[in-house]
Design a protein around this motif. Structure first.
Motif, short mmCIF file in Angstrom:
data_model
loop_
_atom_site.label_atom_id
_atom_site.label_comp_id
_atom_site.label_asym_id
_atom_site.label_seq_id
_atom_site.Cartn_x
_atom_site.Cartn_y
_atom_site.Cartn_z
N THR A 22 13.60 12.72 -5.61
CA THR A 22 14.62 12.56 -6.65
C THR A 22 14.01 11.87 -7.85
O THR A 22 13.43 10.79 -7.72
N ILE A 23 14.16 12.50 -9.01
CA ILE A 23 13.68 11.91 -10.25
C ILE A 23 14.86 11.29 -10.99
O ILE A 23 15.96 11.86 -11.00
N SER A 24 14.63 10.14 -11.59
CA SER A 24 15.69 9.47 -12.34
C SER A 24 15.03 8.67 -13.47
O SER A 24 13.81 8.49 -13.48
N ARG A 25 15.85 8.20 -14.38
CA ARG A 25 15.30 7.40 -15.48
C ARG A 25 16.28 6.34 -15.91
O ARG A 25 17.51 6.50 -15.78
N ASN A 26 15.73 5.28 -16.45
CA ASN A 26 16.50 4.19 -17.03
C ASN A 26 15.92 3.97 -18.42
O ASN A 26 14.90 3.31 -18.58
N ASN A 27 16.57 4.54 -19.42
CA ASN A 27 16.04 4.45 -20.78
C ASN A 27 16.07 3.02 -21.31
O ASN A 27 15.24 2.66 -22.14
N ALA A 28 16.98 2.22 -20.85
CA ALA A 28 17.03 0.82 -21.28
C ALA A 28 15.78 0.06 -20.83
O ALA A 28 15.35 -0.88 -21.48
N LYS A 29 15.21 0.52 -19.71
CA LYS A 29 13.99 -0.10 -19.20
C LYS A 29 12.76 0.76 -19.50
O LYS A 29 11.65 0.42 -19.06
N GLY A 56 20.32 13.83 -17.93
CA GLY A 56 21.39 14.69 -17.46
C GLY A 56 20.93 15.93 -16.73
O GLY A 56 21.73 16.56 -16.01
N ASN A 57 19.69 16.31 -16.92
CA ASN A 57 19.17 17.51 -16.26
C ASN A 57 17.86 17.19 -15.55
O ASN A 57 16.99 16.52 -16.10
N THR A 58 17.75 17.70 -14.33
CA THR A 58 16.53 17.52 -13.55
C THR A 58 16.11 18.87 -12.97
O THR A 58 16.92 19.80 -12.84
N TYR A 59 14.84 18.97 -12.64
CA TYR A 59 14.31 20.21 -12.08
C TYR A 59 13.19 19.84 -11.13
O TYR A 59 12.42 18.92 -11.40
N TYR A 60 13.13 20.55 -10.01
CA TYR A 60 12.15 20.24 -8.97
C TYR A 60 11.37 21.47 -8.54
O TYR A 60 11.89 22.59 -8.50
N ALA A 61 10.15 21.24 -8.16
CA ALA A 61 9.37 22.28 -7.50
C ALA A 61 10.00 22.55 -6.14
O ALA A 61 10.55 21.64 -5.50
N ASP A 62 9.89 23.78 -5.69
CA ASP A 62 10.49 24.14 -4.39
C ASP A 62 9.93 23.28 -3.25
O ASP A 62 10.64 22.97 -2.29
N SER A 63 8.68 22.90 -3.38
CA SER A 63 8.01 22.17 -2.30
C SER A 63 8.59 20.76 -2.09
O SER A 63 8.38 20.17 -1.02
N VAL A 64 9.30 20.23 -3.08
CA VAL A 64 9.82 18.86 -2.97
C VAL A 64 11.35 18.81 -3.06
O VAL A 64 11.94 17.74 -2.87
N LYS A 65 11.96 19.93 -3.33
CA LYS A 65 13.40 19.97 -3.51
C LYS A 65 14.10 19.47 -2.24
O LYS A 65 13.75 19.88 -1.13
N LEU A 119 10.39 8.23 -9.38
CA LEU A 119 10.34 9.36 -8.47
C LEU A 119 10.50 8.80 -7.05
O LEU A 119 9.57 8.19 -6.52
N GLN A 120 11.68 8.98 -6.51
CA GLN A 120 11.94 8.57 -5.13
C GLN A 120 11.49 9.69 -4.21
O GLN A 120 11.98 10.81 -4.32
N MET A 121 10.58 9.38 -3.32
CA MET A 121 10.01 10.38 -2.43
C MET A 121 10.37 10.02 -0.99
O MET A 121 9.96 8.98 -0.48
N ASN A 122 11.15 10.89 -0.37
CA ASN A 122 11.56 10.68 1.02
C ASN A 122 10.98 11.78 1.91
O ASN A 122 10.56 12.82 1.43
N THR A 123 11.01 11.52 3.20
CA THR A 123 10.52 12.49 4.20
C THR A 123 9.15 13.02 3.78
O THR A 123 8.91 14.24 3.71
N LEU A 124 8.26 12.11 3.49
CA LEU A 124 6.93 12.51 3.01
C LEU A 124 6.15 13.24 4.08
O LEU A 124 6.28 12.96 5.28
#
Length: 119
Positions: free
Chosen positions: A68-75, A55-64, A80-85
């Motif tokens: 996008t960080i997400s989780r699937n506890n069932a799995k 429910g809560n996420t936090y990012y370093a300014d350099s990647v904000k 960590l989805q990283m775009n515009t690298l």
């Protein structure tokens, strides 16, 4: 809890990658999970974290805005989805889990996965 990070590779600037952190152990859903990275010759730095429920996420300014960080506890997996690298995103990326990952050194770490961004 044992963690295994995967998904790294070589990508051109502007491209995307998705890292995965697969966990074993029954307590995974009780832990916050974070991603950290260490570039050659530099200290390890915090990238992002996610609460045990997701429910809560936090990012370093350099990647904000790009990561996008997400989780699937069932799995038992955190992503960590990283775009515009950018070339400066090149580093070994580690996932870590614990009661707190941002303010204290978490007790559980994955082995790291290398991300290389070419210009």
């Amino acid at each position: 809890v044992q963690l295994q990070a995967s998904g790294g590779g070589l990508v051109q600037a502007g491209g995307s990658l998705r890292l995965s952190c697969a966990a074993s152990g029954r307590s995974f859903s009780s832990y916050h999970v974070g991603w950290f990275r260490q570039a050659p010759g530099k200290e390890r730095e915090f990238v992002a974290d996610i609460s045990y429920s997701g429910g809560n996420t936090y990012y370093a300014d350099s990647v904000k805005g790009r990561f996008t960080i997400s989780r699937n506890n069932a799995k038992s997996t955190v992503y960590l989805q990283m775009n515009t690298l950018k070339p400066e995103d090149t580093a070994v990326y580690y996932c870590a889990a614990g009661v707190s990952v941002r303010y204290t050194d978490p007790p559980y770490w994955g082995q790291g996965t290398l991300v290389t961004v070419s210009s």
